[in-house]
Write a protein that holds these residues in place. Sequence first.
Motif, PDB file in Angstrom:
ATOM      1  N   VAL A 183      -7.746  -5.511  16.752  1.00 46.80           N
ATOM      2  CA  VAL A 183      -6.419  -5.117  16.421  1.00 46.80           C
ATOM      3  C   VAL A 183      -6.277  -3.935  15.452  1.00 46.80           C
ATOM      4  CG1 VAL A 183      -4.191  -6.544  15.509  1.00 46.80           C
ATOM      5  CG2 VAL A 183      -5.835  -7.530  16.829  1.00 46.80           C
ATOM      6  N   ASP A 184      -5.702  -2.897  15.997  1.00 45.01           N
ATOM      7  CA  ASP A 184      -5.477  -1.774  15.095  1.00 45.01           C
ATOM      8  C   ASP A 184      -4.119  -2.121  14.199  1.00 45.01           C
ATOM      9  OD1 ASP A 184      -5.143   0.656  14.214  1.00 45.01           O
ATOM     10  OD2 ASP A 184      -4.554   1.676  16.005  1.00 45.01           O
ATOM     11  N   ILE A 185      -4.352  -2.073  12.985  1.00 47.43           N
ATOM     12  CA  ILE A 185      -3.331  -2.072  12.096  1.00 47.43           C
ATOM     13  C   ILE A 185      -3.239  -0.864  11.034  1.00 47.43           C
ATOM     14  CG2 ILE A 185      -2.997  -4.606  12.007  1.00 47.43           C
ATOM     15  CD1 ILE A 185      -4.606  -4.723   9.354  1.00 47.43           C
ATOM     16  N   GLU A 186      -4.119   0.051  11.440  1.00 51.19           N
ATOM     17  CA  GLU A 186      -4.293   1.248  10.410  1.00 51.19           C
ATOM     18  C   GLU A 186      -3.086   1.840   9.966  1.00 51.19           C
ATOM     19  OE1 GLU A 186      -6.740   5.508  10.672  1.00 51.19           O
ATOM     20  OE2 GLU A 186      -7.595   3.711  11.611  1.00 51.19           O
ATOM     21  N   ASN A 187      -2.109   2.072  10.900  1.00 55.13           N
ATOM     22  CA  ASN A 187      -0.660   2.770  10.509  1.00 55.13           C
ATOM     23  C   ASN A 187       0.381   1.766  10.188  1.00 55.13           C
ATOM     24  OD1 ASN A 187      -2.048   5.340  10.816  1.00 55.13           O
ATOM     25  ND2 ASN A 187      -1.803   4.826  13.168  1.00 55.13           N
ATOM     26  N   SER A 188       0.228   0.656   9.839  1.00 54.53           N
ATOM     27  CA  SER A 188       1.238  -0.183   9.828  1.00 54.53           C
ATOM     28  C   SER A 188       1.821  -0.315   8.644  1.00 54.53           C
ATOM     29  CB  SER A 188       0.531  -1.745   9.785  1.00 54.53           C
ATOM     30  OG  SER A 188      -0.428  -2.089   8.604  1.00 54.53           O
ATOM     31  N   LEU A 189       1.453   0.266   7.591  1.00 53.26           N
ATOM     32  CA  LEU A 189       2.091   0.431   6.416  1.00 53.26           C
ATOM     33  C   LEU A 189       2.798   2.043   6.112  1.00 53.26           C
ATOM     34  CD1 LEU A 189      -0.292  -1.445   4.124  1.00 53.26           C
ATOM     35  CD2 LEU A 189       1.485  -2.470   5.097  1.00 53.26           C
ATOM     36  N   ASP A 190       2.894   2.661   7.350  1.00 51.30           N
ATOM     37  CA  ASP A 190       3.199   4.112   7.349  1.00 51.30           C
ATOM     38  C   ASP A 190       4.607   4.157   6.533  1.00 51.30           C
ATOM     39  OD1 ASP A 190       0.916   4.966   7.942  1.00 51.30           O
ATOM     40  OD2 ASP A 190       1.572   6.094   9.928  1.00 51.30           O
ATOM     41  N   GLY A 191       4.894   5.020   5.386  1.00 48.81           N
ATOM     42  CA  GLY A 191       6.138   5.348   4.832  1.00 48.81           C
ATOM     43  C   GLY A 191       6.293   4.451   3.796  1.00 48.81           C
ATOM     44  N   HIS A 192       5.398   3.438   3.499  1.00 50.38           N
ATOM     45  CA  HIS A 192       5.497   2.461   2.692  1.00 50.38           C
ATOM     46  C   HIS A 192       4.097   2.317   1.536  1.00 50.38           C
ATOM     47  CE1 HIS A 192       9.547   1.403   3.995  1.00 50.38           C
ATOM     48  NE2 HIS A 192       8.927   1.361   5.059  1.00 50.38           N
ATOM     49  N   LYS A 193       3.253   3.395   1.825  1.00 51.28           N
ATOM     50  CA  LYS A 193       2.165   3.388   1.137  1.00 51.28           C
ATOM     51  C   LYS A 193       2.258   3.656  -0.104  1.00 51.28           C
ATOM     52  CE  LYS A 193      -0.026   5.991   3.982  1.00 51.28           C
ATOM     53  NZ  LYS A 193       0.985   6.687   4.953  1.00 51.28           N
ATOM     54  N   LEU A 194       0.957   3.451  -0.950  1.00 54.88           N
ATOM     55  CA  LEU A 194       1.151   4.316  -2.046  1.00 54.88           C
ATOM     56  C   LEU A 194       1.100   5.844  -2.250  1.00 54.88           C
ATOM     57  CD1 LEU A 194      -1.663   2.039  -4.106  1.00 54.88           C
ATOM     58  CD2 LEU A 194       1.019   1.708  -4.350  1.00 54.88           C
ATOM     59  N   CYS A 195       1.922   6.391  -3.009  1.00 57.14           N
ATOM     60  CA  CYS A 195       2.412   7.777  -2.912  1.00 57.14           C
ATOM     61  C   CYS A 195       3.483   8.356  -1.830  1.00 57.14           C
ATOM     62  CB  CYS A 195       1.027   8.653  -2.896  1.00 57.14           C
ATOM     63  SG  CYS A 195       0.152   8.564  -4.376  1.00 57.14           S
ATOM     64  N   ASP A 196       3.780   7.395  -0.820  1.00 58.29           N
ATOM     65  CA  ASP A 196       4.927   7.648  -0.084  1.00 58.29           C
ATOM     66  C   ASP A 196       6.184   7.529  -0.677  1.00 58.29           C
ATOM     67  OD1 ASP A 196       3.348   8.122   2.093  1.00 58.29           O
ATOM     68  OD2 ASP A 196       3.656   6.001   3.054  1.00 58.29           O
ATOM     69  N   ASP A 197       7.274   8.122  -0.003  1.00 52.33           N
ATOM     70  CA  ASP A 197       8.650   8.108  -0.816  1.00 52.33           C
ATOM     71  C   ASP A 197       9.272   6.844  -0.563  1.00 52.33           C
ATOM     72  OD1 ASP A 197       8.376  10.752  -1.658  1.00 52.33           O
ATOM     73  OD2 ASP A 197       9.200  11.402   0.238  1.00 52.33           O
ATOM     74  N   GLY A 198       8.955   5.984   0.304  1.00 51.28           N
ATOM     75  CA  GLY A 198       9.749   4.698   0.627  1.00 51.28           C
ATOM     76  C   GLY A 198       9.253   3.687  -0.378  1.00 51.28           C
ATOM     77  N   GLU A 199       9.943   2.568  -0.360  1.00 53.74           N
ATOM     78  CA  GLU A 199       9.614   1.346  -0.624  1.00 53.74           C
ATOM     79  C   GLU A 199       8.088   0.909  -0.647  1.00 53.74           C
ATOM     80  OE1 GLU A 199      10.524  -3.341  -0.695  1.00 53.74           O
ATOM     81  OE2 GLU A 199      11.771  -2.038   0.350  1.00 53.74           O
ATOM     82  N   LYS A 200       7.431   0.638  -1.647  1.00 53.37           N
ATOM     83  CA  LYS A 200       6.015   0.486  -1.398  1.00 53.37           C
ATOM     84  C   LYS A 200       5.729  -0.974  -1.103  1.00 53.37           C
ATOM     85  CE  LYS A 200       5.397   4.569  -3.449  1.00 53.37           C
ATOM     86  NZ  LYS A 200       6.934   4.830  -3.567  1.00 53.37           N
ATOM     87  N   TYR A 201       4.733  -0.997  -0.184  1.00 50.41           N
ATOM     88  CA  TYR A 201       4.200  -2.369   0.455  1.00 50.41           C
ATOM     89  C   TYR A 201       2.836  -2.625   0.044  1.00 50.41           C
ATOM     90  CZ  TYR A 201       8.439  -2.145   3.610  1.00 50.41           C
ATOM     91  OH  TYR A 201       9.743  -2.248   3.976  1.00 50.41           O
TER      92      TYR A 201
END
Length: 254
Positions: A155-173
């Motif tokens: 099960v590929d979840i590698e990009n599941s936090l895109d946009g919300h990773k540390l150092c991203d601009d969005g809300e951090k997950y």
Amino acid sequence: RLKGNDAESLKAVALNEFVPGRQKQIEFVKKYKPRVITLTMGGNDVGFADKIKNCLLNIDSCAYVNEKRGDIASEIQKQYKTLKDLYQELYLASGSQAKIYVLGYPNFISSDEHASCELNVGFLNQDERELIVNSVAYLNNVIEHAANAAGFKYVDIENSLDGHKLCDDGEKYVTGITDPLDWNGNSSESFHPNARGHQQMALAVWDNVWNEESGMGESLIDYDVCPDSDENSCPDDSATVDTIQVPEYFTSVD
């Protein structure tokens, strides 16, 4: 590790009452014979936590970026056989009937050179963040091949936090550094998904069991993990260690 005269009784209680941390998880599989198993393994075995801590406490780039980069690549590749054997052992422990879903790891930090990182990522610079991202990608490649070789659903979840990773601009997950010196015993929360992150990972799992005919996701019990077989294990003999794709990041350094 439990020690002392009451160790075995504590293990027995843990097995009956689902107390975490006292008993090997495979013992629960042997006892309860679950119909579905989901798991993520490998990160602790290559010492990701200690390596990241080493990097985030260094003002300059840590040694793993350059002279020890090959060491990380070697450690990651060596997980292939260990993971393959583990998946097969779990299947046998379930009475050879469980549907096993092997999850990869989500990338939890941005490697963009223009990323805006907050203080909760320590001294991790762009080179170190690039190291982390490529290491996660390589480990996921190894996990996927080991799962396929053993015959189970990756099960590929590698990009599941895109946009919300540390150092991203969005809300951090993802949780940043917590208790770096482990004064309060909760340093293990660092660089792990928060509640929203776990929700996104769960949605990524759901996407992986999508049924094109019905146009909806299936439960992990109902999903057909081996479409061409009546079994729940369908080993792929072509998924060998030699066919694992190594990110260029690890092949471009002397």
